[in-house]
Design a protein around this motif. Structure first.
Motif, PDB file in Angstrom:
ATOM      1  N   ILE A 320     -69.112  93.099  13.554  1.00 52.31           N
ATOM      2  CA  ILE A 320     -67.833  93.474  13.123  1.00 52.31           C
ATOM      3  C   ILE A 320     -66.185  93.462  13.125  1.00 52.31           C
ATOM      4  CG2 ILE A 320     -67.402  95.424  14.468  1.00 52.31           C
ATOM      5  CD1 ILE A 320     -67.029  95.814  10.683  1.00 52.31           C
ATOM      6  N   THR A 321     -66.059  92.885  14.387  1.00 57.82           N
ATOM      7  CA  THR A 321     -64.727  92.213  15.147  1.00 57.82           C
ATOM      8  C   THR A 321     -64.905  90.403  14.461  1.00 57.82           C
ATOM      9  OG1 THR A 321     -65.104  93.378  17.375  1.00 57.82           O
ATOM     10  CG2 THR A 321     -63.488  91.597  16.728  1.00 57.82           C
ATOM     11  N   GLY A 322     -65.951  89.896  14.576  1.00 58.33           N
ATOM     12  CA  GLY A 322     -65.638  88.266  13.373  1.00 58.33           C
ATOM     13  C   GLY A 322     -66.024  88.695  12.208  1.00 58.33           C
ATOM     14  N   GLY A 394     -54.670  90.622  22.446  1.00 51.68           N
ATOM     15  CA  GLY A 394     -55.262  91.580  22.328  1.00 51.68           C
ATOM     16  C   GLY A 394     -57.086  91.924  22.967  1.00 51.68           C
ATOM     17  N   SER A 395     -57.698  92.961  23.021  1.00 50.32           N
ATOM     18  CA  SER A 395     -58.669  93.765  23.399  1.00 50.32           C
ATOM     19  C   SER A 395     -59.929  94.444  22.569  1.00 50.32           C
ATOM     20  CB  SER A 395     -58.318  94.010  24.738  1.00 50.32           C
ATOM     21  OG  SER A 395     -59.289  94.856  25.086  1.00 50.32           O
ATOM     22  N   VAL A 396     -60.915  94.494  22.381  1.00 48.48           N
ATOM     23  CA  VAL A 396     -61.609  94.701  21.789  1.00 48.48           C
ATOM     24  C   VAL A 396     -62.907  94.857  22.486  1.00 48.48           C
ATOM     25  CG1 VAL A 396     -62.256  92.988  20.539  1.00 48.48           C
ATOM     26  CG2 VAL A 396     -62.308  95.764  19.556  1.00 48.48           C
ATOM     27  N   ASP A 421     -54.561  96.682  22.424  1.00 45.11           N
ATOM     28  CA  ASP A 421     -55.986  97.539  22.944  1.00 45.11           C
ATOM     29  C   ASP A 421     -56.346  97.909  21.433  1.00 45.11           C
ATOM     30  OD1 ASP A 421     -58.237  98.793  23.644  1.00 45.11           O
ATOM     31  OD2 ASP A 421     -57.061  99.685  26.036  1.00 45.11           O
ATOM     32  N   THR A 422     -56.793  97.461  21.189  1.00 43.71           N
ATOM     33  CA  THR A 422     -57.514  98.278  19.628  1.00 43.71           C
ATOM     34  C   THR A 422     -58.532  98.494  19.734  1.00 43.71           C
ATOM     35  OG1 THR A 422     -58.523  96.056  18.801  1.00 43.71           O
ATOM     36  CG2 THR A 422     -56.034  96.292  18.458  1.00 43.71           C
ATOM     37  N   TRP A 423     -58.657  99.552  19.575  1.00 48.14           N
ATOM     38  CA  TRP A 423     -59.979 100.758  19.582  1.00 48.14           C
ATOM     39  C   TRP A 423     -60.016 101.011  17.579  1.00 48.14           C
ATOM     40  CZ3 TRP A 423     -61.434 104.907  16.452  1.00 48.14           C
ATOM     41  CH2 TRP A 423     -62.323 105.675  16.856  1.00 48.14           C
ATOM     42  N   TRP A 424     -61.467 100.728  17.699  1.00 55.00           N
ATOM     43  CA  TRP A 424     -62.801 100.634  16.439  1.00 55.00           C
ATOM     44  C   TRP A 424     -64.240 100.841  16.317  1.00 55.00           C
ATOM     45  CZ3 TRP A 424     -63.611  96.443  13.407  1.00 55.00           C
ATOM     46  CH2 TRP A 424     -63.435  95.467  14.152  1.00 55.00           C
ATOM     47  N   GLN A 425     -64.598 100.750  15.110  1.00 54.21           N
ATOM     48  CA  GLN A 425     -65.530 100.961  15.363  1.00 54.21           C
ATOM     49  C   GLN A 425     -66.262 100.025  14.230  1.00 54.21           C
ATOM     50  OE1 GLN A 425     -66.138 104.743  14.860  1.00 54.21           O
ATOM     51  NE2 GLN A 425     -66.915 105.208  16.901  1.00 54.21           N
ATOM     52  N   THR A 426     -67.586  99.810  14.102  1.00 54.66           N
ATOM     53  CA  THR A 426     -68.651  98.912  13.457  1.00 54.66           C
ATOM     54  C   THR A 426     -67.713  99.633  11.838  1.00 54.66           C
ATOM     55  OG1 THR A 426     -69.916  97.837  14.491  1.00 54.66           O
ATOM     56  CG2 THR A 426     -70.339  98.339  11.834  1.00 54.66           C
ATOM     57  N   GLU A 427     -68.231 101.185  11.754  1.00 57.77           N
ATOM     58  CA  GLU A 427     -68.738 102.016  10.926  1.00 57.77           C
ATOM     59  C   GLU A 427     -66.764 102.088  10.314  1.00 57.77           C
ATOM     60  OE1 GLU A 427     -69.735 102.270  14.388  1.00 57.77           O
ATOM     61  OE2 GLU A 427     -71.373 103.144  14.019  1.00 57.77           O
ATOM     62  N   GLY A 509     -68.281 109.611  17.702  1.00 62.41           N
ATOM     63  CA  GLY A 509     -69.343 109.477  18.669  1.00 62.41           C
ATOM     64  C   GLY A 509     -69.038 109.017  20.235  1.00 62.41           C
ATOM     65  N   ASP A 510     -67.446 108.866  19.990  1.00 60.20           N
ATOM     66  CA  ASP A 510     -66.730 108.685  21.526  1.00 60.20           C
ATOM     67  C   ASP A 510     -65.925 109.811  22.096  1.00 60.20           C
ATOM     68  OD1 ASP A 510     -67.478 105.809  21.292  1.00 60.20           O
ATOM     69  OD2 ASP A 510     -65.454 105.448  21.039  1.00 60.20           O
ATOM     70  N   ASN A 511     -65.268 110.278  23.677  1.00 64.48           N
ATOM     71  CA  ASN A 511     -64.235 110.476  23.744  1.00 64.48           C
ATOM     72  C   ASN A 511     -63.514 110.115  23.324  1.00 64.48           C
ATOM     73  OD1 ASN A 511     -66.620 113.533  24.117  1.00 64.48           O
ATOM     74  ND2 ASN A 511     -66.867 112.420  25.730  1.00 64.48           N
ATOM     75  N   TRP A 521     -56.563 107.782  25.029  1.00 64.94           N
ATOM     76  CA  TRP A 521     -57.479 107.547  25.800  1.00 64.94           C
ATOM     77  C   TRP A 521     -58.785 107.324  25.718  1.00 64.94           C
ATOM     78  CZ3 TRP A 521     -54.243 105.322  30.131  1.00 64.94           C
ATOM     79  CH2 TRP A 521     -53.341 105.497  30.359  1.00 64.94           C
ATOM     80  N   ILE A 522     -58.984 106.461  25.295  1.00 64.68           N
ATOM     81  CA  ILE A 522     -60.755 106.723  25.315  1.00 64.68           C
ATOM     82  C   ILE A 522     -61.794 107.628  26.138  1.00 64.68           C
ATOM     83  CG2 ILE A 522     -63.040 105.693  24.115  1.00 64.68           C
ATOM     84  CD1 ILE A 522     -60.783 105.713  21.428  1.00 64.68           C
ATOM     85  N   MET A 523     -61.966 108.012  26.739  1.00 70.67           N
ATOM     86  CA  MET A 523     -62.677 108.510  27.393  1.00 70.67           C
ATOM     87  C   MET A 523     -64.637 107.922  27.812  1.00 70.67           C
ATOM     88  SD  MET A 523     -61.018 111.882  28.606  1.00 70.67           S
ATOM     89  CE  MET A 523     -60.919 112.161  29.883  1.00 70.67           C
TER      90      MET A 523
HETATM   91  C1  6R9 Z   1     -64.819  96.479  17.137  1.00 69.21           C
HETATM   92  C2  6R9 Z   1     -66.200  97.567  17.913  1.00 69.21           C
HETATM   93  C3  6R9 Z   1     -67.485 100.397  18.810  1.00 69.21           C
HETATM   94  C4  6R9 Z   1     -67.467 101.219  19.816  1.00 69.21           C
HETATM   95  C5  6R9 Z   1     -66.555 102.655  19.888  1.00 69.21           C
HETATM   96  C6  6R9 Z   1     -66.062 102.425  21.669  1.00 69.21           C
HETATM   97  C7  6R9 Z   1     -65.621 101.203  22.587  1.00 69.21           C
HETATM   98  C8  6R9 Z   1     -64.380  99.474  20.873  1.00 69.21           C
HETATM   99  C9  6R9 Z   1     -62.598  99.860  22.688  1.00 69.21           C
HETATM  100  C10 6R9 Z   1     -63.604 100.405  22.847  1.00 69.21           C
HETATM  101  C11 6R9 Z   1     -62.651 101.654  24.263  1.00 69.21           C
HETATM  102  C12 6R9 Z   1     -61.331 100.219  23.024  1.00 69.21           C
HETATM  103  N1  6R9 Z   1     -64.715 100.664  21.933  1.00 69.21           N
HETATM  104  N2  6R9 Z   1     -62.970  99.361  20.993  1.00 69.21           N
HETATM  105  N3  6R9 Z   1     -63.542 101.839  23.770  1.00 69.21           N
HETATM  106  N4  6R9 Z   1     -61.685 100.839  23.575  1.00 69.21           N
HETATM  107  N5  6R9 Z   1     -60.397  99.499  23.035  1.00 69.21           N
HETATM  108  O1  6R9 Z   1     -66.660  97.423  19.005  1.00 69.21           O
HETATM  109  O2  6R9 Z   1     -67.170  98.159  17.167  1.00 69.21           O
HETATM  110  O3  6R9 Z   1     -69.065  97.528  18.312  1.00 69.21           O
HETATM  111  O4  6R9 Z   1     -68.884  99.107  16.494  1.00 69.21           O
HETATM  112  O5  6R9 Z   1     -68.481  99.485  19.094  1.00 69.21           O
HETATM  113  O6  6R9 Z   1     -66.519 100.268  21.097  1.00 69.21           O
HETATM  114  O7  6R9 Z   1     -67.273 103.200  22.481  1.00 69.21           O
HETATM  115  O8  6R9 Z   1     -67.069 103.556  19.700  1.00 69.21           O
HETATM  116  P1  6R9 Z   1     -68.589  98.482  17.794  1.00 69.21           P
END
Ligand code: 6R9
Length: 653
Positions: A320-322, A394-396, A421-427, A509-511, A521-523
């Motif tokens: 998804i990042t791509g 950036g970081s992901v 530090d970017t938090w996100w998901q495919t969804e 699905g994350d804490n 803070w993603i745990m």
């Molecule tokens: C974009 C991407 C999603 C899962 C997400 C989490 C972990 C992604 C993060 C991170 C902490 C960040 N995650 N970025 N955890 N800090 N900056 O990676 O999508 O492959 O769907 O993964 O990745 O657990 O729920 P995807």
């Protein structure tokens, strides 16, 4: 009887109080440069999302026909920009040409062997038109699924945009997956066409993609044609008469003028398969207008994009990042993007830094797994190059351990580049939480605050809100334009997995934990929490404590059953430049004890050469849990990067 810990929140044990305000020079020139500006946007998007997004969509997307309602929300089903007609390929290409920016460079590409190619927006548009015409000639129609299994070449982005142009749905499959995984995805999506190449270059070798595809196609009855790009040029490429067509035979001669199809906002743009922790991969479905707007605006906000930037996202389009930050976000924003085909350590461990210097990259977006590898490989590879063009990092992909963050900040950013530090998901389609580099003072390890339109909610297992400073499950309280619209062909799983914990709210699905400053803070994943004597601990905090020891490169922490404590803590650790022995093991235990307390001290520490990771570089703690508890490894291993990593761990038992 109810488990006393069942609705407990998660204990927070790692203290991180370093704070890095944005450099004044950065803020002076930033697009979002005052806290007030962010607060205003955030509040408007939260309180009156329809007005906020109406303005955003009208200003930032091209509309062949205007939309009516901004949002129809019948949870969990969202329709954004209802009835409008747009086209993602138009927004990424034609819009720039029409605005007189056709001669700007869109893609600077470098292959692993060192070959290069540059495409302006106008040239990219021509190539996309030709590819789109070829897809049509091959029988692809609006709504058909096209599977793409290609190396990181411009043609990969061109194929994605060509699909978008005619309303076909792309399903990009990372070009490292097995024939079996390709066939599974083809069948789940009923793909009609497959696009691939003869081979790809990886660490100086040629991987024969077409042979893998042939094996997959033998088990993919819905695929009728296969379009093949010549990339590596070997001569024994098997071509099946009547099914397989060379790219140069059918694409090159097409007209370079094929108007973008006006498509309904909610037309499916792509599906992208992501692995669930168990069970078969799910095809996450994104649609045209909302996704494209989200990718574009989050790119502009988070990367503070300016016209003269050279932007490099090191991800592969197979993830998804791509999709969002190589193709749809940056191109919609008119950015100049570096695209690199190969490995970071070929021909040597300084390849990334050589590229940064050569192309004067200003914004670099990469993953913690890469950063930890660079640390392991040694500073000498970085020191050889002038990285002074960089202004933003950036970081992901995973949490970045504070010590890896500090290295990135000092060694790559020369203490002058903000880190997002970017938090996100495919969804989620695009970035949800991240610093805004001109205004947010960063804390190593925190993704800081939500972007406009993002309303995070943290609850315990009983669904009650948790207090600041405690961790719990992270949900989203409001729909946003980039949200997934479903799982391809599996409505029940969509509702069950994402919308059942708290009805109407999206379960990530994350804490996560929110601190006293309102920073998040993603745990780690919900399934990864360790319960030691009734205390619920986050894996990432213990891992970060281990990584803060000089000898440790990477750490993965999991729980294993323990008669006394419920769960014991097992750590898997990779080290650099030291002999792993009993003394070091004790030292690491003491180190964790000192950093975060006796409770979090690992019971087992195993030294290992590598950790099992997904092909996108995430540590697979699920597999390590099985190893740590001496169980047979179960569940889906198709996304495991290197099966031998697992075999080695078992040998090391
Ligand atoms: C974009 C991407 C999603 C899962 C997400 C989490 C972990 C992604 C993060 C991170 C902490 C960040 N995650 N970025 N955890 N800090 N900056 O990676 O999508 O492959 O769907 O993964 O990745 O657990 O729920 P995807």
């Amino acid at each position: 009887m109810t488990d006393p810990a069942a609705n407990a929140s998660i204990d927070h044990v790692l203290i991180e109080d370093r704070l890095f305000p944005p450099p004044a020079e950065f803020t002076a020139d930033a697009i979002i440069r005052s806290e007030q500006q962010y607060q205003d946007m955030y509040q408007r998007a939260k309180d009156d999302p329809e007005a906020f997004w109406r303005e955003e969509a009208n200003e930032h997307l091209h509309w062949f026909e205007p939309f009516g309602d901004v949002l129809q929300w019948d949870a969990p089903h969202a329709k954004w920009f209802v009835g409008g007609k747009t086209n993602a390929s138009y927004n990424c290409l034609d819009a720039h040409v029409a605005a007189g920016r056709g001669d700007r460079t869109a893609i600077i590409w470098e292959g692993e062997p060192g070959d290069t190619r540059t495409l302006t927006y106008r040239q990219l548009l021509s190539e996309v038109c030709k590819a789109a015409a070829a897809l049509k000639e091959l029988g692809v129609q609006q709504g058909d699924v096209v599977s793409i299994y290609m190396p990181m070449t411009p043609e990969l982005a061109i194929t994605m945009l060509a699909c978008a142009r005619i309303g076909a749905i792309h399903s990009v499959i990372f070009a490292g997956f097995s024939a079996e995984s390709i066939a599974d995805r083809n069948n789940d999506a009923s793909a009609k066409l497959m696009v691939t190449s003869d081979g790809l270059h990886r660490r100086g070798k040629v991987l024969e993609l077409k042979k893998t595809v042939d094996e997959a196609l033998a088990k993919s009855p819905t695929v009728q044609k296969c379009l093949v790009l010549r990339r590596t040029g070997q001569d024994d490429v098997p071509m099946t008469e009547g099914r397989d067509v060379w790219w140069h035979d059918i694409v090159d001669g097409q007209s370079d003028d094929l108007p973008a199809e006006p498509l309904d906002s909610e037309t499916t743009l792509f599906i992208l398969y992501t692995s669930g922790s168990t069970g078969k991969p799910k095809g996450i479905r994104h649609t045209t207008a909302g996704y494209n707007l989200w990718a574009k605006r989050t790119f502009q906000w988070v990367f503070d994009h300016h016209e003269d930037d050279i932007y490099w996202c090191t991800a592969d389009c197979g993830w998804i990042t791509g999709h969002s930050y190589i193709v749809y976000g940056p191109l919609a924003a008119g950015a100049t993007c570096l695209m690199y085909e190969g490995a970071p350590n070929y021909p040597a461990e300084d390849r990334f830094w050589e590229l940064v210097e050569k192309y004067q990259v200003t914004i670099l977006y990469t993953a913690p797994t890469a950063i930890r590898a660079f640390i392991k490989w040694g500073d000498q590879h970085v020191d050889k190059h002038d990285l002074s063009s960089l202004r933003l990092l950036g970081s992901v992909g995973e949490g970045i351990n504070p010590e890896a963050w500090m290295w990135y900040h000092r060694k790559i950013g020369n203490e002058k580049c903000p880190i997002v530090d970017t938090w996100w998901q495919t969804e989620t389609g695009g970035i949800m939480m991240s610093p805004l580099p001109g205004i947010t003072a960063t804390k190593p390890g925190s993704c800081t605050r939500p972007l406009p339109g993002v309303v995070p909610v943290i609850v315990d297992e009983a669904g009650n809100d948790v207090d600041a400073e405690h961790g719990g499950m992270l949900l989203m309280g409001q729909p946003w334009p980039g949200m997934l619209r479903g799982i391809w062909g599996d409505e029940d799983r969509f509702v069950d997995q994402y919308w059942s914990a708290v009805p109407g709210k999206y379960l990530t699905g994350d804490n996560a934990r929110k601190d006293g400053d309102g920073y998040y803070w993603i745990m780690g994943r919900i399934d990864d929490v360790i319960n030691v004597s009734g205390h619920r601990l986050s894996t990432i905090e213990v891992e970060s404590a281990l990584v803060s020891h000089d000898a440790v490169c990477e750490a993965a922490v999991v729980g294993r059953p323990d008669d006394l404590k419920g769960q014991a803590i097992a750590a898997f650790v990779t080290v650099a430049d030291v002999e792993p022995n009993e003394e070091l093991r004790n030292e690491l235990r003491q180190h964790v004890r000192k950093q975060i307390g006796a409770l979090a001290q690992p019971d087992d520490i195993r030294f290992t050469a590598t950790l099992p990771k997904t092909r996108s570089g995430k540590i697979m703690r699920r597999l390590l849990r099985d190893v740590a508890s001496g169980r047979e490894v179960v569940g889906d291993t198709s996304t495991l990067e290197d099966l031998s990593a697992l075999a080695k761990l078992r040998e090391e038992d």
